[in-house]
Design a protein around this motif. Structure first.
Motif, PDB file in Angstrom:
ATOM      1  N   SER A 180      -9.635  41.964 109.992  1.00 36.07           N
ATOM      2  CA  SER A 180      -8.294  41.954 109.414  1.00 36.07           C
ATOM      3  C   SER A 180      -7.924  43.390 109.087  1.00 36.07           C
ATOM      4  N   VAL A 181      -6.821  43.855 109.654  1.00 40.12           N
ATOM      5  CA  VAL A 181      -6.350  45.217 109.389  1.00 40.12           C
ATOM      6  C   VAL A 181      -5.138  45.134 108.468  1.00 40.12           C
ATOM      7  N   PHE A 182      -4.982  46.136 107.614  1.00 39.20           N
ATOM      8  CA  PHE A 182      -3.898  46.057 106.637  1.00 39.20           C
ATOM      9  C   PHE A 182      -3.326  47.431 106.332  1.00 39.20           C
ATOM     10  N   VAL A 183      -2.089  47.421 105.871  1.00 43.19           N
ATOM     11  CA  VAL A 183      -1.431  48.642 105.428  1.00 43.19           C
ATOM     12  C   VAL A 183      -0.623  48.326 104.186  1.00 43.19           C
ATOM     13  N   PHE A 184      -0.792  49.136 103.148  1.00 47.07           N
ATOM     14  CA  PHE A 184       0.073  49.080 101.977  1.00 47.07           C
ATOM     15  C   PHE A 184       1.315  49.916 102.268  1.00 47.07           C
ATOM     16  N   ILE A 185       2.489  49.342 102.049  1.00 46.53           N
ATOM     17  CA  ILE A 185       3.748  50.041 102.282  1.00 46.53           C
ATOM     18  C   ILE A 185       4.518  50.105 100.976  1.00 46.53           C
ATOM     19  N   HIS A 186       4.744  51.303 100.487  1.00 44.43           N
ATOM     20  CA  HIS A 186       5.580  51.514  99.300  1.00 44.43           C
ATOM     21  C   HIS A 186       6.964  51.955  99.759  1.00 44.43           C
ATOM     22  N   ASN A 187       7.969  51.194  99.364  1.00 42.01           N
ATOM     23  CA  ASN A 187       9.340  51.502  99.740  1.00 42.01           C
ATOM     24  C   ASN A 187       9.949  52.434  98.701  1.00 42.01           C
ATOM     25  N   GLU A 188      10.162  53.672  99.080  1.00 43.03           N
ATOM     26  CA  GLU A 188      10.733  54.649  98.149  1.00 43.03           C
ATOM     27  C   GLU A 188      12.253  54.543  98.067  1.00 43.03           C
ATOM     28  N   ASN A 189      12.811  53.653  98.884  1.00 40.36           N
ATOM     29  CA  ASN A 189      14.270  53.541  98.976  1.00 40.36           C
ATOM     30  C   ASN A 189      14.823  52.295  98.290  1.00 40.36           C
ATOM     31  N   GLY A 190      13.971  51.491  97.667  1.00 41.18           N
ATOM     32  CA  GLY A 190      14.458  50.281  97.017  1.00 41.18           C
ATOM     33  C   GLY A 190      13.437  49.166  97.058  1.00 41.18           C
ATOM     34  N   ARG A 191      13.946  47.941  97.051  1.00 43.72           N
ATOM     35  CA  ARG A 191      13.108  46.752  96.911  1.00 43.72           C
ATOM     36  C   ARG A 191      12.566  46.252  98.256  1.00 43.72           C
ATOM     37  N   ILE A 192      11.628  45.324  98.151  1.00 46.35           N
ATOM     38  CA  ILE A 192      11.121  44.572  99.290  1.00 46.35           C
ATOM     39  C   ILE A 192      11.223  43.095  98.924  1.00 46.35           C
ATOM     40  N   ALA A 193      11.899  42.319  99.739  1.00 42.56           N
ATOM     41  CA  ALA A 193      12.014  40.879  99.507  1.00 42.56           C
ATOM     42  C   ALA A 193      11.232  40.141 100.576  1.00 42.56           C
ATOM     43  N   VAL A 194      10.312  39.280 100.155  1.00 42.24           N
ATOM     44  CA  VAL A 194       9.493  38.498 101.084  1.00 42.24           C
ATOM     45  C   VAL A 194       9.856  37.028 100.912  1.00 42.24           C
ATOM     46  N   TYR A 195      10.116  36.358 102.028  1.00 43.03           N
ATOM     47  CA  TYR A 195      10.631  34.983 102.002  1.00 43.03           C
ATOM     48  C   TYR A 195       9.881  34.112 103.000  1.00 43.03           C
ATOM     49  N   ARG A 196       9.638  32.863 102.614  1.00 42.29           N
ATOM     50  CA  ARG A 196       8.952  31.890 103.464  1.00 42.29           C
ATOM     51  C   ARG A 196       9.937  30.805 103.889  1.00 42.29           C
ATOM     52  N   GLU A 197      10.141  30.672 105.217  1.00 40.36           N
ATOM     53  CA  GLU A 197      11.046  29.650 105.741  1.00 40.36           C
ATOM     54  C   GLU A 197      10.245  28.486 106.311  1.00 40.36           C
ATOM     55  N   ASN A 198      10.691  27.273 106.002  1.00 43.28           N
ATOM     56  CA  ASN A 198      10.038  26.050 106.428  1.00 43.28           C
ATOM     57  C   ASN A 198      11.068  25.149 107.094  1.00 43.28           C
ATOM     58  N   ILE A 199      10.895  24.829 108.382  1.00 45.33           N
ATOM     59  CA  ILE A 199      11.858  23.964 109.069  1.00 45.33           C
ATOM     60  C   ILE A 199      11.446  22.496 109.021  1.00 45.33           C
ATOM     61  N   PHE A 200      10.411  22.203 108.220  1.00 45.06           N
ATOM     62  CA  PHE A 200       9.973  20.815 108.071  1.00 45.06           C
ATOM     63  C   PHE A 200      10.254  20.317 106.657  1.00 45.06           C
ATOM     64  N   ARG A 201      10.506  19.025 106.540  1.00 47.90           N
ATOM     65  CA  ARG A 201      10.742  18.386 105.242  1.00 47.90           C
ATOM     66  C   ARG A 201       9.799  17.192 105.100  1.00 47.90           C
ATOM     67  N   PRO A 202       9.447  16.807 103.866  1.00 47.17           N
ATOM     68  CA  PRO A 202       8.568  15.650 103.672  1.00 47.17           C
ATOM     69  C   PRO A 202       9.239  14.353 104.108  1.00 47.17           C
ATOM     70  N   THR A 203       8.470  13.498 104.758  1.00 50.22           N
ATOM     71  CA  THR A 203       8.900  12.129 105.003  1.00 50.22           C
ATOM     72  C   THR A 203       8.579  11.305 103.751  1.00 50.22           C
ATOM     73  N   THR A 204       8.681   9.993 103.854  1.00 43.99           N
ATOM     74  CA  THR A 204       8.313   9.125 102.730  1.00 43.99           C
ATOM     75  C   THR A 204       6.846   8.738 102.765  1.00 43.99           C
ATOM     76  N   SER A 205       6.082   9.306 103.712  1.00 44.45           N
ATOM     77  CA  SER A 205       4.662   8.971 103.858  1.00 44.45           C
ATOM     78  C   SER A 205       3.789  10.031 103.196  1.00 44.45           C
ATOM     79  N   TYR A 206       2.967   9.599 102.263  1.00 45.30           N
ATOM     80  CA  TYR A 206       2.057  10.481 101.541  1.00 45.30           C
ATOM     81  C   TYR A 206       0.636   9.957 101.671  1.00 45.30           C
ATOM     82  N   VAL A 207      -0.332  10.873 101.704  1.00 44.99           N
ATOM     83  CA  VAL A 207      -1.737  10.497 101.817  1.00 44.99           C
ATOM     84  C   VAL A 207      -2.568  11.395 100.910  1.00 44.99           C
TER      85      VAL A 207
END
Length: 371
Positions: A180-207
């Motif tokens: 696993s390779v990684f880089v820390f990125i500091h934004n000197e120009n402002g904020r960083i917004a991280v968002y998780r998108e999910n195109i699935f929704r729960p059905t009525t079935s649970y286990v």
């Protein structure tokens, strides 16, 4: 002078592709501080070496991908680069032995983080080779160092445009099969917004998962019955047809209001199900189904635009399963267009898993917008 530039060239001719990309990078007017790159697996090692040779002072980090997609174009074969020229600080490192003992290398994370010394407006971008089942161990390693720092950790498992189970990541010209390779990125120009998108929704079935092997990502039983039998019955299909449809009905791991997706890998002969991310014993899960995609895309735009109205550049981590689904329903063009029109210059990777804040996910899009 441009702060960042996304450049892209499709094709299999590695020399001409690289020369085209290099020419575009050089038109930025100065040497980049950071190069994030994605390519087909066949030419990845060449691109990794040539990028470091051309820009020795830059941190170069990259991953193989199922498809190269960006605001500059997309293809299954080619090279995409996000070159960042100014107003960032970055440090980098690597975790090895990710299938068994990445925690041995936690000091590499600590050293890089301490060298940066700027936890505010900082994220940690990581790329991890796929198929080792080591992503959860990798995230535990990052968590051991970064849990209380406020630094978002995000990234993806590498992908491949060819059949097989081989993927690569790269750091500063070196290529790795089990890391696993990684880089820390500091934004000197402002904020960083991280968002998780999910195109699935729960059905009525649970286990409830009642017999599992978390380290191998196998669920033997739901609610005390064979896992495949339970899911097939809930979907109203025969056991033999389950593998054909199950990709559209992944499992949602429930954590408060959050739903974290585990995508099916294989229906096994003994009736168990193998997944691409861990499910733990006694976990409560929802069977998921595809949501209204256009509504989801609109919601993503609304949330991120309220946080970062004018992003300087954006990084996208999109599951290969999502990419293939969009291709199958002829919506991948729309997906790329939505990202380009709402999040400016972006580059994306499409692999076999997504990671966000110490959680390993599937069937997910992660966006990181830099102000």
């Amino acid at each position: 002078m441009e702060r960042s530039k996304n450049v892209f060239c499709k094709g299999r001719g590695k020399t001409s592709v690289f020369n085209s990309v290099k020419s575009q990078i050089d038109s930025g007017g100065t040497c980049p501080q950071l190069i994030i790159f994605f390519s087909d697996i066949e030419n990845f090692s060449y691109y990794a070496a040539e990028l470091k040779k051309a820009y020795p002072s830059a941190v170069t980090i990259g991953s193989t991908t199922y498809t190269v997609f960006s605001s500059a174009g997309y293809a299954h074969e080619g090279l995409s680069v996000m070159a960042v020229y100014s107003r960032i600080s970055c440090t980098c490192g690597i975790l090895l032995e990710i299938a068994s003992h990445p925690l041995k290398y936690a000091e590499n994370v600590r050293t890089a983080f301490n060298a940066l010394g700027k936890p505010e407006n900082t994220c940690c971008l990581e790329f991890t080779t796929a198929f080792s089942k080591g992503e959860e161990l990798v995230l535990d390693t990052f968590k051991s160092v970064l849990e209380n720092t406020g630094v978002s950790v995000f990234g993806g498992s590498a992908g491949s445009n060819l059949p097989g189970i081989l993927t690569f990541v790269s750091l500063n010209g070196e290529v790795f099969e089990d890391a696993s390779v990684f880089v820390f990125i500091h934004n000197e120009n402002g904020r960083i917004a991280v968002y998780r998108e999910n195109i699935f929704r729960p059905t009525t079935s649970y286990v409830t998962a009642t017999d599992v092997y978390p380290e191998e990502r196998i669920v033997y039983e739901y609610d005390g019955e064979p896992a495949a039998k339970v899911i097939a019955e809930k979907l109203g299909v025969s056991d033999s047809k389950l593998q054909e449809v199950i990709s559209l009905y992944p499992m949602g791991r429930l954590s408060g209001a959050d739903v974290y997706i585990s995508d099916c890998d294989t229906i096994n002969p003994d009736g168990s199900i193998s997944y691409f991310s861990r499910i733990y014993n006694f976990a409560k899960l929802a069977l998921l189904e595809v949501d209204d995609i256009d509504r989801v895309w609109s919601e993503t735009k609304s949330v991120l635009s309220s946080q970062i109205p004018f992003p300087s550049f954006t990084l996208a981590v999109n599951c290969a399963s999502r990419t293939k689904y969009f291709e199958n329903i002829n919506r991948f063009d729309d997906f790329v267009r939505v990202l380009s029109s709402n999040f400016g210059s972006f580059a994306g990777v499409s692999g076999y898993g997504e990671q966000l804040d110490f959680v390993h996910l599937n069937q997910t899009l992660i966006l990181a917008c830099f102000e």
